[in-house]
Design an enzyme around this catalytic site. Structure first.
Site, PDB file in Angstrom:
ATOM      1  N   ARG A 199      -5.728  16.365 -41.631  1.00 53.61           N
ATOM      2  CA  ARG A 199      -6.503  15.679 -40.571  1.00 53.61           C
ATOM      3  C   ARG A 199      -6.203  14.180 -40.576  1.00 53.61           C
ATOM      4  NH1 ARG A 199      -6.987  20.377 -40.192  1.00 53.61           N
ATOM      5  NH2 ARG A 199      -8.887  21.601 -39.973  1.00 53.61           N
ATOM      6  N   SER A 224     -16.269  19.153 -36.279  1.00 53.87           N
ATOM      7  CA  SER A 224     -16.587  18.770 -37.672  1.00 53.87           C
ATOM      8  C   SER A 224     -16.772  17.262 -37.741  1.00 53.87           C
ATOM      9  CB  SER A 224     -15.431  19.142 -38.599  1.00 53.87           C
ATOM     10  OG  SER A 224     -15.103  20.495 -38.424  1.00 53.87           O
ATOM     11  N   GLU A 259     -14.674  12.421 -40.164  1.00 53.80           N
ATOM     12  CA  GLU A 259     -13.436  12.800 -39.480  1.00 53.80           C
ATOM     13  C   GLU A 259     -13.463  12.223 -38.065  1.00 53.80           C
ATOM     14  OE1 GLU A 259     -11.912  16.947 -39.753  1.00 53.80           O
ATOM     15  OE2 GLU A 259     -12.008  16.886 -37.564  1.00 53.80           O
TER      16      GLU A 259
HETATM   17  P1  FAD Z   1     -10.507  11.330 -28.290  1.00 49.80           P
HETATM   18  O1  FAD Z   1     -11.797  11.789 -28.852  1.00 49.80           O
HETATM   19  O2  FAD Z   1     -10.541  10.795 -26.909  1.00 49.80           O
HETATM   20  O3  FAD Z   1      -9.855  10.247 -29.244  1.00 49.80           O
HETATM   21  C1  FAD Z   1      -9.802  10.440 -30.647  1.00 49.80           C
HETATM   22  C2  FAD Z   1      -9.025   9.267 -31.260  1.00 49.80           C
HETATM   23  O4  FAD Z   1      -7.664   9.330 -30.844  1.00 49.80           O
HETATM   24  C3  FAD Z   1      -9.519   7.891 -30.801  1.00 49.80           C
HETATM   25  O5  FAD Z   1      -9.372   7.011 -31.877  1.00 49.80           O
HETATM   26  C4  FAD Z   1      -8.592   7.518 -29.654  1.00 49.80           C
HETATM   27  O6  FAD Z   1      -8.408   6.121 -29.510  1.00 49.80           O
HETATM   28  C5  FAD Z   1      -7.292   8.161 -30.120  1.00 49.80           C
HETATM   29  N1  FAD Z   1      -6.469   8.619 -29.004  1.00 49.80           N
HETATM   30  C6  FAD Z   1      -6.794   9.556 -28.073  1.00 49.80           C
HETATM   31  N2  FAD Z   1      -5.739   9.781 -27.256  1.00 49.80           N
HETATM   32  C7  FAD Z   1      -4.745   8.949 -27.665  1.00 49.80           C
HETATM   33  C8  FAD Z   1      -3.425   8.684 -27.227  1.00 49.80           C
HETATM   34  N3  FAD Z   1      -2.876   9.329 -26.191  1.00 49.80           N
HETATM   35  N4  FAD Z   1      -2.691   7.735 -27.871  1.00 49.80           N
HETATM   36  C9  FAD Z   1      -3.213   7.060 -28.921  1.00 49.80           C
HETATM   37  N5  FAD Z   1      -4.459   7.252 -29.377  1.00 49.80           N
HETATM   38  C10 FAD Z   1      -5.220   8.195 -28.773  1.00 49.80           C
HETATM   39  N6  FAD Z   1     -10.219  19.111 -34.317  1.00 49.80           N
HETATM   40  C11 FAD Z   1      -9.380  19.810 -35.111  1.00 49.80           C
HETATM   41  O7  FAD Z   1      -8.473  19.228 -35.729  1.00 49.80           O
HETATM   42  N7  FAD Z   1      -9.510  21.155 -35.259  1.00 49.80           N
HETATM   43  C12 FAD Z   1     -10.459  21.853 -34.620  1.00 49.80           C
HETATM   44  O8  FAD Z   1     -10.531  23.061 -34.772  1.00 49.80           O
HETATM   45  C13 FAD Z   1     -11.377  21.147 -33.784  1.00 49.80           C
HETATM   46  N8  FAD Z   1     -12.384  21.790 -33.162  1.00 49.80           N
HETATM   47  C14 FAD Z   1     -13.256  21.097 -32.397  1.00 49.80           C
HETATM   48  C15 FAD Z   1     -14.305  21.793 -31.778  1.00 49.80           C
HETATM   49  C16 FAD Z   1     -15.213  21.120 -30.986  1.00 49.80           C
HETATM   50  C17 FAD Z   1     -16.343  21.887 -30.330  1.00 49.80           C
HETATM   51  C18 FAD Z   1     -15.089  19.732 -30.785  1.00 49.80           C
HETATM   52  C19 FAD Z   1     -16.034  19.001 -29.882  1.00 49.80           C
HETATM   53  C20 FAD Z   1     -14.062  19.026 -31.404  1.00 49.80           C
HETATM   54  C21 FAD Z   1     -13.142  19.703 -32.219  1.00 49.80           C
HETATM   55  N9  FAD Z   1     -12.098  19.050 -32.873  1.00 49.80           N
HETATM   56  C22 FAD Z   1     -11.202  19.741 -33.657  1.00 49.80           C
HETATM   57  C23 FAD Z   1     -11.949  17.585 -32.752  1.00 49.80           C
HETATM   58  C24 FAD Z   1     -11.169  17.124 -31.493  1.00 49.80           C
HETATM   59  O9  FAD Z   1     -11.189  18.093 -30.489  1.00 49.80           O
HETATM   60  C25 FAD Z   1      -9.709  16.794 -31.801  1.00 49.80           C
HETATM   61  O10 FAD Z   1      -9.613  15.791 -32.780  1.00 49.80           O
HETATM   62  C26 FAD Z   1      -8.929  16.337 -30.567  1.00 49.80           C
HETATM   63  O11 FAD Z   1      -7.570  16.166 -30.872  1.00 49.80           O
HETATM   64  C27 FAD Z   1      -9.455  15.021 -29.971  1.00 49.80           C
HETATM   65  O12 FAD Z   1      -8.820  14.837 -28.716  1.00 49.80           O
HETATM   66  P2  FAD Z   1      -9.400  13.865 -27.624  1.00 49.80           P
HETATM   67  O13 FAD Z   1      -8.391  13.782 -26.526  1.00 49.80           O
HETATM   68  O14 FAD Z   1     -10.754  14.282 -27.214  1.00 49.80           O
HETATM   69  O15 FAD Z   1      -9.436  12.489 -28.396  1.00 49.80           O
HETATM   70  P1  NAP Z   2     -14.639  28.435 -42.069  1.00 48.88           P
HETATM   71  O1  NAP Z   2     -13.731  29.488 -41.607  1.00 48.88           O
HETATM   72  O2  NAP Z   2     -16.093  28.741 -42.180  1.00 48.88           O
HETATM   73  O3  NAP Z   2     -14.126  27.814 -43.428  1.00 48.88           O
HETATM   74  C1  NAP Z   2     -14.849  26.765 -44.075  1.00 48.88           C
HETATM   75  C2  NAP Z   2     -13.871  25.760 -44.593  1.00 48.88           C
HETATM   76  O4  NAP Z   2     -13.142  26.358 -45.652  1.00 48.88           O
HETATM   77  C3  NAP Z   2     -12.917  25.359 -43.524  1.00 48.88           C
HETATM   78  O5  NAP Z   2     -13.205  24.060 -43.184  1.00 48.88           O
HETATM   79  C4  NAP Z   2     -11.528  25.570 -44.109  1.00 48.88           C
HETATM   80  O6  NAP Z   2     -10.801  24.394 -44.264  1.00 48.88           O
HETATM   81  C5  NAP Z   2     -11.758  26.161 -45.492  1.00 48.88           C
HETATM   82  N1  NAP Z   2     -11.038  27.452 -45.559  1.00 48.88           N
HETATM   83  C6  NAP Z   2     -11.463  28.652 -45.114  1.00 48.88           C
HETATM   84  N2  NAP Z   2     -10.549  29.604 -45.369  1.00 48.88           N
HETATM   85  C7  NAP Z   2      -9.521  28.981 -45.976  1.00 48.88           C
HETATM   86  C8  NAP Z   2      -8.255  29.400 -46.457  1.00 48.88           C
HETATM   87  N3  NAP Z   2      -7.889  30.696 -46.406  1.00 48.88           N
HETATM   88  N4  NAP Z   2      -7.432  28.477 -47.007  1.00 48.88           N
HETATM   89  C9  NAP Z   2      -7.789  27.187 -47.059  1.00 48.88           C
HETATM   90  N5  NAP Z   2      -8.967  26.719 -46.604  1.00 48.88           N
HETATM   91  C10 NAP Z   2      -9.827  27.599 -46.078  1.00 48.88           C
HETATM   92  O7  NAP Z   2     -14.466  27.165 -41.082  1.00 48.88           O
HETATM   93  P2  NAP Z   2     -15.001  26.897 -39.647  1.00 48.88           P
HETATM   94  O8  NAP Z   2     -15.793  25.670 -39.718  1.00 48.88           O
HETATM   95  O9  NAP Z   2     -15.594  28.108 -39.017  1.00 48.88           O
HETATM   96  O10 NAP Z   2     -13.672  26.544 -38.855  1.00 48.88           O
HETATM   97  C11 NAP Z   2     -12.617  27.468 -38.716  1.00 48.88           C
HETATM   98  C12 NAP Z   2     -11.318  26.675 -38.536  1.00 48.88           C
HETATM   99  O11 NAP Z   2     -11.412  25.848 -37.379  1.00 48.88           O
HETATM  100  C13 NAP Z   2     -11.040  25.747 -39.713  1.00 48.88           C
HETATM  101  O12 NAP Z   2      -9.660  25.693 -39.906  1.00 48.88           O
HETATM  102  C14 NAP Z   2     -11.563  24.419 -39.241  1.00 48.88           C
HETATM  103  O13 NAP Z   2     -10.867  23.326 -39.807  1.00 48.88           O
HETATM  104  C15 NAP Z   2     -11.328  24.487 -37.733  1.00 48.88           C
HETATM  105  N6  NAP Z   2     -12.342  23.706 -37.029  1.00 48.88           N
HETATM  106  C16 NAP Z   2     -12.209  22.369 -37.033  1.00 48.88           C
HETATM  107  C17 NAP Z   2     -13.118  21.571 -36.367  1.00 48.88           C
HETATM  108  C18 NAP Z   2     -12.932  20.087 -36.316  1.00 48.88           C
HETATM  109  O14 NAP Z   2     -13.617  19.422 -35.545  1.00 48.88           O
HETATM  110  N7  NAP Z   2     -12.044  19.517 -37.097  1.00 48.88           N
HETATM  111  C19 NAP Z   2     -14.204  22.142 -35.709  1.00 48.88           C
HETATM  112  C20 NAP Z   2     -14.317  23.520 -35.761  1.00 48.88           C
HETATM  113  C21 NAP Z   2     -13.393  24.309 -36.418  1.00 48.88           C
HETATM  114  P3  NAP Z   2      -9.919  23.729 -43.087  1.00 48.88           P
HETATM  115  O15 NAP Z   2     -10.906  23.009 -42.259  1.00 48.88           O
HETATM  116  O16 NAP Z   2      -9.016  22.848 -43.845  1.00 48.88           O
HETATM  117  O17 NAP Z   2      -9.207  24.787 -42.332  1.00 48.88           O
END
Ligand code: FAD
Ligand code: NAP
Length: 338
Positions: free
Chosen positions: A164, A238, A334
Site C-alpha cells: 500500500r 480501510s 492508509e
Molecule cells: P483519491 O482519493 O482522489 O486520492 C488519493 C490520493 O492520491 C490523494 O493523495 C491524491 O492527491 C492522489 N491522487 C489521486 N489521483 C492522482 C493522480 N492522477 N496523480 C497523482 N496523484 C493522485 N484500496 C485498496 O488498495 N484496496 C481495496 O480493496 C480498496 N477498497 C476500497 C473499498 C472502499 C469501499 C473504499 C471507499 C475505498 C477502497 N480502497 C481500496 C481505497 C481507494 O479506493 C483506493 O486507494 C483508490 O485507488 C483511490 O482512488 P481515488 O481516485 O479515489 O483517489
Molecule cells: P480479510 O479477508 O478479512 O482479511 C483480513 C486481513 O488479513 C486482510 O487485510 C489481509 O491483508 C490479511 N489476509 C487475509 N488472508 C490473507 C492471506 N491469505 N495472505 C496474506 N494476508 C491475508 O480482509 P477484508 O478486509 O475483507 O478485505 C479483503 C481484501 O480486500 C484484502 O486484500 C484487503 O486488503 C482488500 N480491501 C482493502 C481495502 C482498502 O481500503 N485498502 C478495503 C476493503 C478491502 P491485505 O489487506 O494485505 O490483503
C-alpha cells in the site's frame, strides 16, 4: 468554453469524496486534456490532485488549485497471442477499467474488482486486494510535474512499490499528476484464488475452473457482502494499514493472544490484521457522534451522517492510542489526511 472560465471558486467537494464530507475547494479545475493541464500550469497557486476522493479524509477546506483528474484514454499499445499492453487515462474509473479488461477475457486485474476511484490514483498506494496488487500487472506510467511541468515516464522500478505504498506516497508525495498508466494483461491468465474465501465462494456456485469473469463476479459478491457502499454509508475503505511487525513481536504477543491472526512475510516480519487489533480494543460498531467504526468491519471508519473530517480524525486518533497502549503497535493511516 475557454479553460480559464472553467475554474470553480469554493466548489463543494461533498459529491467528490466517499466519506461525503462537506469540504470546499478554493479553486477547482477539471483536467480533461493537455490544454487544461497547460492552463493549470500557468496558475501560480499551489496545486493538488483529486481522483475519485475514495482515499482522502478532508479535515479542512482545500486551499489553492485542486485539479480533478478526468483524463480519458484507452489504447492498446501492443498485443500478441499471450499478452496485451494497455494504456489507460488516469481519469478513467478503476472498476470500469477492470470490467472492460474482464469482458475481453484479459486476466490480471480481476481480483481488484469493485475498488473505487480512478486509474491515476491506483499506483499511489499500489492498490491491492485478494492477494493481488497493482504492481503485479503494471508496466509504467506517464506523470506531469505539478510545479516544473515536466512530463516523465516512470517504469515499475522507478515507482518503488511497497505494501500500500509507492514513491508517490513517500519521496515524491504531492509532486506529480499521474496522467496515464500502462498495464500488461494476460490472454492466458493465471488465476489467483488462494485468498480470503475466494475459492470457497466459487465452490459454493459449483465452479471449479473459473474464468476471469467468474473470479471478478466472486470478488464483487464478497465485497458487496462485507463492505459498506459509500453511497449508503460514507467511508474510505480501510482507514489504517495492516501493521508489519517483527516476528519477535508476534511471538511475544502470541503468549498473551494465542489466537492472534498473522501472516508471515519475508525478512523476519509478519502482517497483523489491523481490524483484529481494533476489535480487541472494543471499537467495532462504536460511535463518537456521527463518526463511527463500521459494525461489520473494524478497519472501516464511517460517516453516519453529518460527521466532520475533524470528528473522524479525532476518532481515528483515539483508536491509534488505544491499540498502541494495549499492543505496543502504532497504527498508520492508509487514508490520505488533508
Ligand atoms: P483519491 O482519493 O482522489 O486520492 C488519493 C490520493 O492520491 C490523494 O493523495 C491524491 O492527491 C492522489 N491522487 C489521486 N489521483 C492522482 C493522480 N492522477 N496523480 C497523482 N496523484 C493522485 N484500496 C485498496 O488498495 N484496496 C481495496 O480493496 C480498496 N477498497 C476500497 C473499498 C472502499 C469501499 C473504499 C471507499 C475505498 C477502497 N480502497 C481500496 C481505497 C481507494 O479506493 C483506493 O486507494 C483508490 O485507488 C483511490 O482512488 P481515488 O481516485 O479515489 O483517489
Ligand atoms: P480479510 O479477508 O478479512 O482479511 C483480513 C486481513 O488479513 C486482510 O487485510 C489481509 O491483508 C490479511 N489476509 C487475509 N488472508 C490473507 C492471506 N491469505 N495472505 C496474506 N494476508 C491475508 O480482509 P477484508 O478486509 O475483507 O478485505 C479483503 C481484501 O480486500 C484484502 O486484500 C484487503 O486488503 C482488500 N480491501 C482493502 C481495502 C482498502 O481500503 N485498502 C478495503 C476493503 C478491502 P491485505 O489487506 O494485505 O490483503
Amino acid at each position: 468554453m475557454p479553460t480559464s472560465s472553467k475554474i470553480e471558486s469554493w466548489a463543494s467537494l461533498q459529491a467528490y469524496n466517499s466519506f461525503g464530507l462537506e469540504a470546499k475547494a478554493e479553486a477547482l479545475l477539471r483536467i480533461r486534456s493537455e490544454a487544461d493541464w497547460r492552463f493549470a500550469l500557468s496558475q501560480e497557486q499551489s496545486k493538488k490532485v483529486l481522483g475519485g476522493g475514495s482515499n482522502i479524509l478532508f479535515r479542512s477546506d482545500v486551499e489553492g488549485l485542486l485539479l480533478k483528474n478526468e483524463l480519458p484514454l484507452w489504447e492498446v499499445l501492443s498485443e500478441n497471442e499471450k499478452q496485451v499492453k494497455l494504456r489507460v487515462g488516469g481519469g478513467h474509473g478503476w472498476h470500469e477499467t477492470v470490467r472492460r479488461c474482464v469482458e475481453q477475457g484479459w486476466g490480471g486485474l480481476e481480483n481488484l474488482s469493485l475498488i473505487p476511484g480512478t486509474v491515476g490514483a491506483a499506483p499511489i498506494q499500489n492498490i491491492g486486494a485478494y492477494g493481488v496488487e497493482l504492481k503485479d500487472h503494471f508496466e509504467g506510467l506517464w506523470a506531469w510535474h505539478l510545479q516544473r511541468g515536466e512530463q516523465r515516464y516512470f517504469d515499475k522500478k522507478d515507482c518503488a512499490f511497497g505494501y500500500r505504498d509507492s514513491l508517490f506516497k513517500r519521496e515524491e508525495k504531492g509532486q506529480w499528476l499521474i496522467a496515464a498508466v500502462d498495464f500488461r494483461l494476460d490472454k492466458k491468465p493465471v488465476l489467483r484464488l488462494d485468498y480470503a474465501g475466494l475459492r470457497e465462494t466459487l465452490a459454493e456456485q459449483g465452479i471449479e475452473q473459473p474464468t476471469v469473469q467468474e473470479v471478478s463476479d466472486a470478488v464483487i459478491a464478497i465485497r458487496r457482502r462485507k463492505l459498506p457502499q459509500p453511497r449508503e454509508l460514507g467511508n474510505a475503505g480501510s482507514f489504517f494499514k495492516n501493521p508489519i511487525v517483527s516476528t519477535a513481536l508476534v511471538a511475544q504477543l502470541q503468549k498473551e493472544y494465542p489466537d492472534m491472526p498473522h501472516y508471515p512475510l519475508e525478512r523476519g516480519e509478519a502482517k497483523i490484521p489491523a481490524a483484529w487489533l481494533i476489535e480487541q480494543c472494543g471499537w467495532k460498531g462504536k460511535r463518537q457522534g456521527a463518526a463511527g467504526i463500521y459494525e461489520k468491519h473494524a478497519l472501516i471508519l464511517v460517516n453516519h451522517g453529518g460527521a466532520t473530517g475533524q470528528g473522524l480524525w479525532a476518532l481515528a486518533q483515539a483508536v491509534i492510542e488505544s491499540v498502541e497502549k494495549r499492543f505496543g503497535i502504532r497504527l498508520q493511516a492508509e487514508v490520505n489526511l488533508w
